[in-house]
Motif scaffolding. Structure first.
Motif, short mmCIF file in Angstrom:
data_model
loop_
_atom_site.label_atom_id
_atom_site.label_comp_id
_atom_site.label_asym_id
_atom_site.label_seq_id
_atom_site.Cartn_x
_atom_site.Cartn_y
_atom_site.Cartn_z
N HIS A 155 0.85 -1.42 -0.19
CA HIS A 155 -0.69 0.10 -0.39
C HIS A 155 0.59 1.46 -0.42
O HIS A 155 1.31 1.74 -1.15
CB HIS A 155 -1.14 -0.10 1.26
CG HIS A 155 -1.26 0.94 1.19
ND1 HIS A 155 -2.42 1.98 1.38
CD2 HIS A 155 -3.65 0.77 0.93
CE1 HIS A 155 -3.05 3.00 1.16
NE2 HIS A 155 -3.85 1.66 1.06
N ALA A 156 1.76 0.68 0.94
CA ALA A 156 2.77 2.05 0.90
C ALA A 156 3.80 2.31 -0.80
O ALA A 156 3.78 3.60 -0.85
CB ALA A 156 4.05 2.08 2.22
N GLN A 157 4.15 1.47 -1.32
CA GLN A 157 5.12 1.73 -2.36
C GLN A 157 3.60 2.59 -3.44
O GLN A 157 4.48 3.28 -4.46
CB GLN A 157 4.90 0.07 -2.83
CG GLN A 157 6.16 -0.46 -1.96
CD GLN A 157 6.73 -1.44 -2.57
OE1 GLN A 157 5.71 -2.39 -3.41
NE2 GLN A 157 7.97 -1.84 -2.15
N ALA A 158 3.08 1.92 -3.31
CA ALA A 158 1.49 2.44 -4.18
C ALA A 158 1.63 3.97 -4.19
O ALA A 158 1.61 5.00 -4.93
CB ALA A 158 0.25 1.37 -4.67
N CYS A 159 1.39 4.36 -3.36
CA CYS A 159 0.79 5.90 -2.36
C CYS A 159 2.13 6.51 -2.76
O CYS A 159 1.76 7.41 -3.08
CB CYS A 159 0.66 5.86 -1.23
SG CYS A 159 -0.89 5.10 -1.01
N ARG A 160 3.14 6.38 -2.49
CA ARG A 160 4.54 6.57 -2.81
C ARG A 160 4.57 6.32 -4.37
O ARG A 160 5.28 7.83 -4.71
CB ARG A 160 5.75 5.87 -2.14
CG ARG A 160 7.18 7.12 -2.21
CD ARG A 160 8.30 6.30 -1.21
NE ARG A 160 7.30 5.07 -0.54
CZ ARG A 160 8.34 3.65 -0.36
NH1 ARG A 160 8.92 2.93 -0.76
NH2 ARG A 160 7.64 3.44 1.05
N LEU A 161 4.45 5.91 -4.95
CA LEU A 161 4.17 5.82 -6.57
C LEU A 161 3.25 7.35 -7.12
O LEU A 161 3.34 8.02 -8.13
CB LEU A 161 3.72 5.00 -7.20
CG LEU A 161 4.82 4.18 -8.92
CD1 LEU A 161 6.15 5.04 -8.60
CD2 LEU A 161 4.40 2.73 -9.01
N MET A 168 2.95 6.62 -13.99
CA MET A 168 4.20 4.93 -14.20
C MET A 168 2.96 4.38 -13.92
O MET A 168 2.77 3.39 -14.28
CB MET A 168 5.35 4.61 -13.30
CG MET A 168 5.95 3.33 -12.64
SD MET A 168 6.87 3.09 -13.63
CE MET A 168 8.29 4.20 -13.04
N LEU A 169 2.45 4.94 -12.72
CA LEU A 169 0.90 4.09 -11.47
C LEU A 169 -0.18 3.66 -13.12
O LEU A 169 -0.76 3.45 -12.85
CB LEU A 169 0.47 4.50 -10.30
CG LEU A 169 -0.10 4.05 -9.79
CD1 LEU A 169 0.42 2.95 -9.01
CD2 LEU A 169 -0.53 5.45 -8.62
N ALA A 170 0.11 5.27 -13.79
CA ALA A 170 -0.92 4.91 -14.81
C ALA A 170 -0.74 3.48 -16.10
O ALA A 170 -1.41 3.73 -15.93
CB ALA A 170 -1.42 6.27 -15.10
N HIS A 171 0.44 3.12 -16.35
CA HIS A 171 0.51 2.60 -16.96
C HIS A 171 -0.14 0.69 -16.30
O HIS A 171 -0.11 0.48 -15.20
CB HIS A 171 2.15 2.42 -17.06
CG HIS A 171 2.17 0.86 -18.13
ND1 HIS A 171 1.99 -0.24 -18.07
CD2 HIS A 171 3.23 1.20 -18.91
CE1 HIS A 171 2.57 -0.69 -19.02
NE2 HIS A 171 3.05 0.06 -19.69
N PRO A 172 -1.26 0.42 -17.19
CA PRO A 172 -2.00 -0.57 -16.96
C PRO A 172 -1.27 -2.13 -16.48
O PRO A 172 -1.81 -2.71 -15.33
CB PRO A 172 -2.65 -0.51 -18.35
CG PRO A 172 -2.80 0.24 -19.26
CD PRO A 172 -1.49 0.50 -18.87
N GLU A 173 -0.41 -1.75 -17.09
CA GLU A 173 0.19 -3.61 -16.60
C GLU A 173 1.15 -2.96 -15.26
O GLU A 173 0.57 -3.89 -14.10
CB GLU A 173 2.00 -4.10 -17.56
CG GLU A 173 1.54 -4.47 -18.53
CD GLU A 173 0.60 -5.56 -18.44
OE1 GLU A 173 0.86 -6.51 -17.20
OE2 GLU A 173 -0.35 -6.65 -18.67
N VAL A 174 1.74 -1.98 -14.67
CA VAL A 174 1.95 -1.78 -13.52
C VAL A 174 0.88 -1.35 -12.44
O VAL A 174 0.49 -2.50 -11.21
CB VAL A 174 2.82 -0.01 -13.77
CG1 VAL A 174 3.55 0.44 -12.10
CG2 VAL A 174 3.92 -0.32 -14.56
#
Lengths: 325, 319
Positions: A155-161, A168-174
């Motif tokens: 969760h923290a990693q995703a929020c940091r991203l 990068m987070l908007a990339h469908p595969e990511v």
């Protein structure tokens, strides 16, 4: 299409509006409110993280169309959610459309995961092999330490991203890689957990507290006497007193006053220029103007008239004297 | 005249595609990869033998209906895991046709195999041992009698030696026939008098799960896959899948899927035009978002940086 964002708030009202998927009635008892919200919408999972700098109280209504899991990341002192101390490593599995009181006793970092019930059911069935029922009342779960740690880390990693590299987070595969990790960790937490909901007594108390909110909401502008409210809920004043102490940490009277002051502050901001403070106070059931002004000042650090004037100053464009400004 | 081939490889993908497309898989250990592969197709019996310098996990899918015995060629090497069964140096696995078995070795391995068609096996079984040998319906382990097995291994080694050092001798019809007959006899004796296999029902169940697992992987040759999809497709929960994968692949499904994504990314990097794309683009296409970590993991697995792979021309692969 996955998306994400982050914003900082200094105004509790803006903060309330910024919270997606949950309706929050926030009470901040100090002046310099500061919060930062980070959210990420993946394919089916939504993540939210909030960093709040002050203790606060809130009455939260969760969106019934989603299933919610929330957990605090800083727990010193532990927040009280729906009357239960949420310790480090605990997570709260909410019932559908749950309404609850959240009491943060200090600065707090907390996280939320929401997803459609259908997806949770499918993933639960696939990963766990058995259906994963959403509880009928919110439960505080204590999963295995490494499961919570993994969920928190992802969760923290995703929020940091979301904060540093939203593209990068908007990339469908990511987004998919993160989502799949979160779901797997989440299912592990929800299935391996021992849970408690504070027992039958606490469930009952939580119901009373929701009824208390309903009684307040019924006619927000007219001040009710405590006895009247208690009669509506069907408890004695003393009982309500003790529940409020547990769920909110303050007396029902003070809670009611804070709620009304907050409403008043909002009304002052939205007021049209012709209104006076006295008018508004009257309309909100504050009959003794001086006592109201003193209470208002104690809570918000300024006179009601200052709020009104300030809003007028900024809210209405004045003739422009210099176009270049 | 037998068909004799002896090759050496430094790229596992090339190696696996050279084995008649029966084998797919990847290396799981870091380091320099070297492989040597010898195969001799006699008129009826096929012999193959390989040596690989690193641990790896491969899927073997026989495409021709033959009964194969597979074994480790050296006494002192660690046990191979074939279809989730540990095959010790004094044991062999009988591979059934129509299966997709994983063969996993945690470190360098040397292995050999011999195969016959069901008709030849039945006929030879009748002639040599007086028993009819039927093709196995599932892959299992046998413990052949020590003498027959030792003979099979000696002959196997000799065949490899001839194939590599003196293929012209092995190509002589009389030599080839004598060699083939001796190998076939040893193979039949190993199969005919082997102690019966012990197969537990959980093993059969796990093998079924792995077969479905392999089907999903094959159906999505270039797509990233995650554990929830595998659970849904195999119909078992994560816990069972974990047990199955440890048994057959020597690692959990999560690690397997990450390794698979690493290999997909590597393939994409090698195929891509360096001017037209970036490492970031390819890494994110395969779900890697922590680029620093990806680089480190990539480098330790493949021995070069992702950007070096990207710059490398496809021709370089041939060398």
């Amino acid at each position: 299409m996955p998306g994400s964002g982050t914003s900082s708030f200094t105004d509790p009202d803006d903060y309330e509006a910024g919270l997606h998927w949950a309706q929050m009635n926030l009470l901040v008892t100090s002046r310099d409110f500061k919060a930062r919200l980070t959210w990420a919408e993946l394919h089916c999972v939504r993540l939210l993280r909030s960093q709040e700098d002050l203790p606060r109280l809130a009455y939260v209504s969760l969106e019934p169309a989603l299933v919610f899991v929330t957990f605090p990341t800083t727990v010193n002192p532990p927040p009280v959610w729906s009357g239960v101390d949420v310790q480090s490593g605990n997570i709260m599995f909410h019932s559908r459309g749950e309404r609850l009181h959240q009491r943060m006793r200090g600065p707090c970092l907390w996280s939320l995961i929401a997803l459609p019930p259908r997806d949770l059911q499918d993933y639960g069935l696939a990963l766990f092999g058995k259906p994963l029922p959403v509880p009928s009342t919110g439960r505080v779960l204590r999963p295995r330490l490494r499961d919570t740690a993994r969920l928190q880390r992802l969760h923290a990693q995703a929020c940091r991203l979301a904060e540093t590299k939203p593209k990068m987070l908007a990339h469908p595969e990511v987004a998919r890689a993160i989502e799949q990790g979160v779901i797997e960790a989440l299912v592990n937490c929800l299935t391996a957990a021992e849970g408690h909901d504070g027992g039958a007594a606490n469930r009952h108390h939580a119901q009373i507290m929701v009824r208390f909110e309903e009684a307040i909401a019924e006619n927000p502008c007219r001040p009710r006497r405590m006895a009247e409210i208690c009669e509506l809920i069907g408890v004695t004043e003393r009982t309500l007193q003790s529940y409020c102490a547990k769920f909110l940490g303050i007396s029902p009277r003070r809670y009611l006053l804070l709620r009304r002051l907050k409403q008043m502050r909002r009304a002052l901001r939205d007021a049209d220029p012709a209104t006076t403070v006295a008018d508004l106070a009257q309309r909100h059931g504050f009959t003794e103007l001086e006592r109201f002004a003193a209470a208002y000042r104690r809570e918000f650090g300024e006179m009601p008239s200052t709020t009104l004037a300030r809003v007028r100053g900024s809210g209405f464009p004045r003739p422009n004297f210099s176009d270049s400004a | 005249m037998p068909d004799i081939a002896a090759h050496a490889f430094t790229d596992p993908d090339e190696f696996y595609s050279a084995i008649r497309n029966w084998v797919e898989g990847f290396v799981t250990e870091r380091g320099d990869y070297r492989a040597e592969f010898t195969h001799v197709d006699f008129s009826r019996l096929w012999l193959s033998r390989g040596e690989e310098s690193l641990g790896r996990v491969v899927t073997v899918t026989p495409r021709v209906e033959r009964t194969t015995i597979l074994f480790g060629t050296d006494q002192d090497q660690p046990a191979l895991r074939i279809a989730g069964i540990e095959v010790a140096p004094d044991e062999a696995a009988v591979i059934s046709f129509g299966s997709a078995d994983h063969v996993w070795s945690p470190e360098a391995s040397r292995w050999g195999g011999v195969s016959l068609t069901p008709e030849d096996l039945a006929a030879l079984g009748q002639a040599i041992s007086g028993r009819e040998l039927t093709p196995p319906s599932f892959t299992h382990r046998i413990k052949p009698p020590a003498s027959a097995f030792l003979r099979l291994r000696h002959l196997h080694k000799a065949a490899r030696h001839l194939a590599r050092k003196a293929p012209d001798i092995l190509a002589k019809p009389e030599v080839a026939r004598a060699m083939e007959e001796a190998l076939a006899e040893a193979m039949v004796l190993c199969l005919a008098s082997a102690e019966p296999a012990d197969v537990r029902s959980t093993h059969v169940h796990h093998a079924t799960v792995l077969r479905r697992f392999e089907d999903v992987i094959r159906a999505n040759p270039d797509q990233t896959l995650y554990i929830s999809q595998l659970c849904a497709a195999t119909g078992v929960p994560e816990r069972t899948l974990l047990a199955c994968c440890h048994e057959h692949l020597g690692m959990g499904p999560k690690r397997y899927l990450v390794l698979r994504r690493m290999h997909l990314a590597r393939r994409a990097l090698l195929m891509a035009e360096p001017e037209a794309t970036t490492v970031t683009e390819i890494a994110t296409n395969y779900g890697f978002w922590e680029l620093g970590r990806f680089s480190v993991a990539y480098r330790s697995l493949f021995g070069e940086t992702p950007s070096a792979s990207l710059r490398r021309l496809p021709d370089d692969l041939q060398r």
